[in-house]
Design an enzyme around this catalytic site. Structure first.
Site, PDB file in Angstrom:
ATOM      1  N   THR A   1       0.816  -1.223   0.000  1.00 45.64           N
ATOM      2  CA  THR A   1       0.000   0.000   0.000  1.00 45.64           C
ATOM      3  C   THR A   1       0.842   1.262   0.000  1.00 45.64           C
ATOM      4  O   THR A   1       0.391   2.312  -0.455  1.00 45.64           O
ATOM      5  CB  THR A   1      -0.971   0.016   1.196  1.00 45.64           C
ATOM      6  OG1 THR A   1      -0.232   0.066   2.428  1.00 45.64           O
ATOM      7  CG2 THR A   1      -1.863  -1.226   1.204  1.00 45.64           C
TER       8      THR A   1
ATOM      9  N   LEU B   1      -3.028   5.217  -0.128  1.00 48.85           N
ATOM     10  CA  LEU B   1      -4.442   4.872  -0.011  1.00 48.85           C
ATOM     11  C   LEU B   1      -4.522   3.360   0.220  1.00 48.85           C
ATOM     12  O   LEU B   1      -4.682   2.573  -0.712  1.00 48.85           O
ATOM     13  CB  LEU B   1      -5.212   5.284  -1.263  1.00 48.85           C
ATOM     14  CG  LEU B   1      -5.552   6.767  -1.389  1.00 48.85           C
ATOM     15  CD1 LEU B   1      -6.327   7.034  -2.674  1.00 48.85           C
ATOM     16  CD2 LEU B   1      -6.372   7.254  -0.186  1.00 48.85           C
ATOM     17  N   HIS B   2      -4.395   2.983   1.490  1.00 46.87           N
ATOM     18  CA  HIS B   2      -4.265   1.564   1.841  1.00 46.87           C
ATOM     19  C   HIS B   2      -5.483   0.730   1.422  1.00 46.87           C
ATOM     20  O   HIS B   2      -5.377  -0.217   0.649  1.00 46.87           O
ATOM     21  CB  HIS B   2      -4.092   1.414   3.361  1.00 46.87           C
ATOM     22  CG  HIS B   2      -2.992   2.223   3.961  1.00 46.87           C
ATOM     23  ND1 HIS B   2      -1.667   1.844   3.907  1.00 46.87           N
ATOM     24  CD2 HIS B   2      -3.022   3.391   4.663  1.00 46.87           C
ATOM     25  CE1 HIS B   2      -0.923   2.741   4.538  1.00 46.87           C
ATOM     26  NE2 HIS B   2      -1.723   3.685   5.008  1.00 46.87           N
ATOM     27  N   ASP B   3      -6.632   1.070   1.982  1.00 51.74           N
ATOM     28  CA  ASP B   3      -7.779   0.174   1.918  1.00 51.74           C
ATOM     29  C   ASP B   3      -8.394  -0.007   0.535  1.00 51.74           C
ATOM     30  O   ASP B   3      -8.898  -1.099   0.232  1.00 51.74           O
ATOM     31  CB  ASP B   3      -8.848   0.636   2.918  1.00 51.74           C
ATOM     32  CG  ASP B   3      -8.381   0.503   4.355  1.00 51.74           C
ATOM     33  OD1 ASP B   3      -7.615  -0.429   4.643  1.00 51.74           O
ATOM     34  OD2 ASP B   3      -8.771   1.340   5.201  1.00 51.74           O
TER      35      ASP B   3
ATOM     36  N   CYS C   1      -6.978  -0.669  -2.035  1.00 57.55           N
ATOM     37  CA  CYS C   1      -6.260  -1.761  -2.702  1.00 57.55           C
ATOM     38  C   CYS C   1      -7.038  -3.072  -2.606  1.00 57.55           C
ATOM     39  O   CYS C   1      -6.997  -3.891  -3.531  1.00 57.55           O
ATOM     40  CB  CYS C   1      -4.865  -1.929  -2.099  1.00 57.55           C
ATOM     41  SG  CYS C   1      -3.749  -0.548  -2.410  1.00 57.55           S
TER      42      CYS C   1
END
Length: 313
Positions: free
Chosen positions: A196, A242-244, A246
């Site tokens: 991420t 923008l981790h989530d 992904c």
């Protein structure tokens, strides 16, 4: 092909919010059966509120939102207001949601849904601590074999920790829950910090959201402006990961991501490395592989997908 049925388990969080928007904007590939809130980035009363705010922003007020566990299985709750602000969605001013919160507890919803749906047709998408998922597995062991796949954001190996020197936030908040999930035998895809941190916002990428000229585009740009200040200062990067989103992007365009099928164990006994995802990336043990641990991505393709889908809302 029929859309993939998913349950989004989340603790919004600006990046969680973008992930929910991406899922709701992609009905060809994804059918959101429900959104289950868990305590994590902020306490449960805020995460369930934020989940409803995001569904309303998407114009998807028929989406069912459930409140789940308000604390980890055995530990005190650790939150992340230092990253996400006191509401979890700090940045732009947000009106209170008007769509209802479902009466049913999130864990009961997960159990009932997996029992009702055909085996192997529901994917669980945890974007926060794994408390709700582990609670459902512990309470109803019969549902474990019915899960098609778990695609989650959490953990790290080369990037190590973002909340402690050794641990990523989602896993650290409830390591006992993570241990249950990783030992469950369900096929797991992991989006760790190693991946991420390659999904970085840039000025051009944020401007592309704003250039949509929509409320969703403006909101995502404003959330990102707020969210990225922390990572820029911490990592010296030009933007924030923008981790989530992904997790959702993988369901839509899996070819954007690559990784290794390896063994991942969760540390629960050490004060020093509590919550560490001990990933056998180099396969130096004989422990059986239990997770596809993603390590690289096409960041340009990821942000193109985000822009394309969010522009629909």
């Amino acid at each position: 092909m029929a859309p993939r049925k998913i349950i989004i388990d989340t603790d919004p969080g600006q990046d969680d919010a973008v992930a929910i928007l991406l899922a709701l904007a992609s009905p060809e590939e994804i059918e959101v059966l429900g959104v289950t809130a868990v305590a994590g980035n902020v306490p449960l009363p805020l995460t369930e509120r934020n989940a409803r705010i995001v569904c309303e922003l998407a114009g998807k007020t028929g989406t069912k939102v459930f409140a789940g566990c308000d604390a980890p299985l055995t530990r005190k709750l650790v939150t992340a207001e230092h990253v996400h602000g006191k509401t979890g969605l700090d940045g732009p001013q947000m009106a209170d949601p008007t769509m209802p919160l479902q009466d049913q507890h999130a864990v009961e919803f997960i159990i009932d849904t997996l029992r009702a749906e055909q085996s192997g047709t529901v994917t669980l998408c945890p974007l926060g601590p794994l408390t709700n998922i582990a609670s459902a597995f512990e309470r109803a062991p019969d549902i474990v074999e019915k899960v098609q796949e778990i695609v989650l954001m959490g953990g790290a190996y080369f990037e190590v920790g973002n909340i402690t020197p050794a641990a990523e936030f989602n896993i650290y908040v409830d390591p006992e829950a993570a241990k249950i999930v990783f030992a469950s035998g369900v096929p797991i895809v992991v989006m760790p910090l190693d991946l991420t941190h390659k999904a970085l916002t840039t000025r051009a990428r944020v401007d592309a959201f704003r250039a949509m000229g929509t409320q969703v585009g403006d909101m995502v740009a404003a959330w990102t402006d707020f969210f990225e200040r922390f990572d820029k200062e911490k990592y010296g990067s030009e933007g924030a990961p923008l981790h989530d989103p992904c997790v959702i992007a993988y369901l839509i365009r899996p070819e954007l991501f690559s990784g290794r099928h390896i063994n991942v164990e969760i540390e629960t006994g050490s004060e020093l490395t509590l919550g560490m995802t001990v990933a056998d990336w180099w396969r130096v043990t004989d422990r059986p592989a239990n997770a596809m641990f993603m390590g690289d991505m096409d960041a340009g393709g990821f942000f193109d997908l985000l822009a394309e889908r969010l522009a629909r809302l």
